[in-house]
Design a protein around this motif. Structure first.
Motif, PDB file in Angstrom:
ATOM      1  N   LEU A  80      10.942  -0.956   3.245  1.00  0.00           N
ATOM      2  CA  LEU A  80      10.489  -1.667   2.041  1.00  0.00           C
ATOM      3  C   LEU A  80       9.892  -0.697   1.027  1.00  0.00           C
ATOM      4  N   ARG A  81       9.171   0.314   1.514  1.00  0.00           N
ATOM      5  CA  ARG A  81       8.612   1.322   0.600  1.00  0.00           C
ATOM      6  C   ARG A  81       9.722   2.022  -0.177  1.00  0.00           C
ATOM      7  N   VAL A  82      10.776   2.412   0.520  1.00  0.00           N
ATOM      8  CA  VAL A  82      11.892   3.096  -0.142  1.00  0.00           C
ATOM      9  C   VAL A  82      12.579   2.167  -1.135  1.00  0.00           C
ATOM     10  N   LEU A  83      12.875   0.946  -0.718  1.00  0.00           N
ATOM     11  CA  LEU A  83      13.590   0.001  -1.574  1.00  0.00           C
ATOM     12  C   LEU A  83      12.755  -0.412  -2.785  1.00  0.00           C
ATOM     13  N   VAL A  84      11.560  -0.929  -2.547  1.00  0.00           N
ATOM     14  CA  VAL A  84      10.724  -1.408  -3.651  1.00  0.00           C
ATOM     15  C   VAL A  84      10.279  -0.249  -4.539  1.00  0.00           C
ATOM     16  N   GLY A  85       9.920   0.867  -3.926  1.00  0.00           N
ATOM     17  CA  GLY A  85       9.535   2.040  -4.712  1.00  0.00           C
ATOM     18  C   GLY A  85      10.645   2.484  -5.654  1.00  0.00           C
ATOM     19  N   SER A  86      11.885   2.477  -5.155  1.00  0.00           N
ATOM     20  CA  SER A  86      13.009   2.889  -6.012  1.00  0.00           C
ATOM     21  C   SER A  86      13.269   1.875  -7.124  1.00  0.00           C
ATOM     22  N   LEU A  87      13.083   0.598  -6.829  1.00  0.00           N
ATOM     23  CA  LEU A  87      13.259  -0.416  -7.870  1.00  0.00           C
ATOM     24  C   LEU A  87      12.205  -0.264  -8.967  1.00  0.00           C
ATOM     25  N   ALA A 129       0.837  -1.205   0.000  1.00  0.00           N
ATOM     26  CA  ALA A 129       0.000   0.000   0.000  1.00  0.00           C
ATOM     27  C   ALA A 129       0.870   1.253   0.000  1.00  0.00           C
ATOM     28  N   ALA A 130       1.907   1.269   0.830  1.00  0.00           N
ATOM     29  CA  ALA A 130       2.805   2.423   0.896  1.00  0.00           C
ATOM     30  C   ALA A 130       3.558   2.623  -0.420  1.00  0.00           C
ATOM     31  N   VAL A 131       4.005   1.534  -1.031  1.00  0.00           N
ATOM     32  CA  VAL A 131       4.703   1.617  -2.327  1.00  0.00           C
ATOM     33  C   VAL A 131       3.760   2.175  -3.386  1.00  0.00           C
ATOM     34  N   SER A 132       2.529   1.728  -3.400  1.00  0.00           N
ATOM     35  CA  SER A 132       1.553   2.217  -4.386  1.00  0.00           C
ATOM     36  C   SER A 132       1.363   3.725  -4.267  1.00  0.00           C
ATOM     37  N   ILE A 133       1.209   4.203  -3.041  1.00  0.00           N
ATOM     38  CA  ILE A 133       1.047   5.647  -2.831  1.00  0.00           C
ATOM     39  C   ILE A 133       2.336   6.374  -3.218  1.00  0.00           C
ATOM     40  N   HIS A 134       3.481   5.803  -2.869  1.00  0.00           N
ATOM     41  CA  HIS A 134       4.784   6.382  -3.205  1.00  0.00           C
ATOM     42  C   HIS A 134       4.916   6.566  -4.727  1.00  0.00           C
ATOM     43  N   ILE A 135       4.510   5.567  -5.476  1.00  0.00           N
ATOM     44  CA  ILE A 135       4.611   5.632  -6.938  1.00  0.00           C
ATOM     45  C   ILE A 135       3.631   6.669  -7.497  1.00  0.00           C
ATOM     46  N   LEU A 136       2.424   6.707  -6.957  1.00  0.00           N
ATOM     47  CA  LEU A 136       1.455   7.721  -7.408  1.00  0.00           C
ATOM     48  C   LEU A 136       1.971   9.127  -7.126  1.00  0.00           C
TER      49      LEU A 136
END
Length: 169
Positions: free
Chosen positions: A65-72, A20-27
């Motif tokens: 995980l948000r920082v790592l996966v979001g950056s990938l 959920a955090a990664v999704s918001i990060h990407i948006l």
């Protein structure tokens, strides 16, 4: 030899919340910004909710995980953008850790969010100044960005407070 992993309920929780955090990060990365990296930080609402509901270690997993996966997923892994994001996340987690261990009622979502937002921008600025732009002139931007961080931290804290209250009712 086969390695058998047995994910726990906590592992599943972290994965869902990090997603959920990664999704918001990407948006948020898609939003136009007046200054590079200046974002509302809505993904941090997830982190502060997790902090309030499940504790610091789960929040740390979700944040990192948000920082790592979001950056990938955004293609910024190991770039200056990634380093700044990681510095901000680590600074936020470092300030939240002692805050969650104070005796008494401690801080609520708004207090956590404000402190995390100010630590985040401070961590990013220290890295930017020490590594990318080692010039004293960069500090002229700091009061403006810190003010923005306080505003965003307050708004995100209020949102988090409403979400946590809703989840508890």
């Amino acid at each position: 030899m086969k390695l058998h992993l047995h994910p726990t309920v906590e592992d599943h929780r972290i994965a869902w919340l990090a997603a959920a955090a990664v999704s918001i990060h990407i948006l948020e990365a898609l939003l136009p910004s007046p200054l590079p990296g200046l974002k509302p930080g809505f993904a941090n609402v997830i982190t502060i909710c997790v902090l309030c509901l499940y504790g610091w270690s789960t929040a740390a997993w979700v944040s990192l995980l948000r920082v790592l996966v979001g950056s990938l997923l955004l293609g910024t892994f190991l770039s200056p953008t990634f380093m700044l994001s990681l510095a901000g996340a680590l600074a936020s987690l470092l300030i939240l850790w002692p805050m969650t261990r104070l005796p008494g009622r401690g801080f609520g979502p708004v207090g956590y969010s404000l402190a995390a937002a100010m630590a985040h921008i401070s961590g990013q600025f220290l890295l930017a100044w020490g590594w990318f732009v080692p010039h004293a002139g960069i500090w002229r931007l700091f009061p403006v960005l810190l003010s923005f961080a306080v505003l965003v931290g307050l708004v995100n804290g209020i949102i988090t407070q409403k979400v946590v209250k809703h989840l508890h009712d």
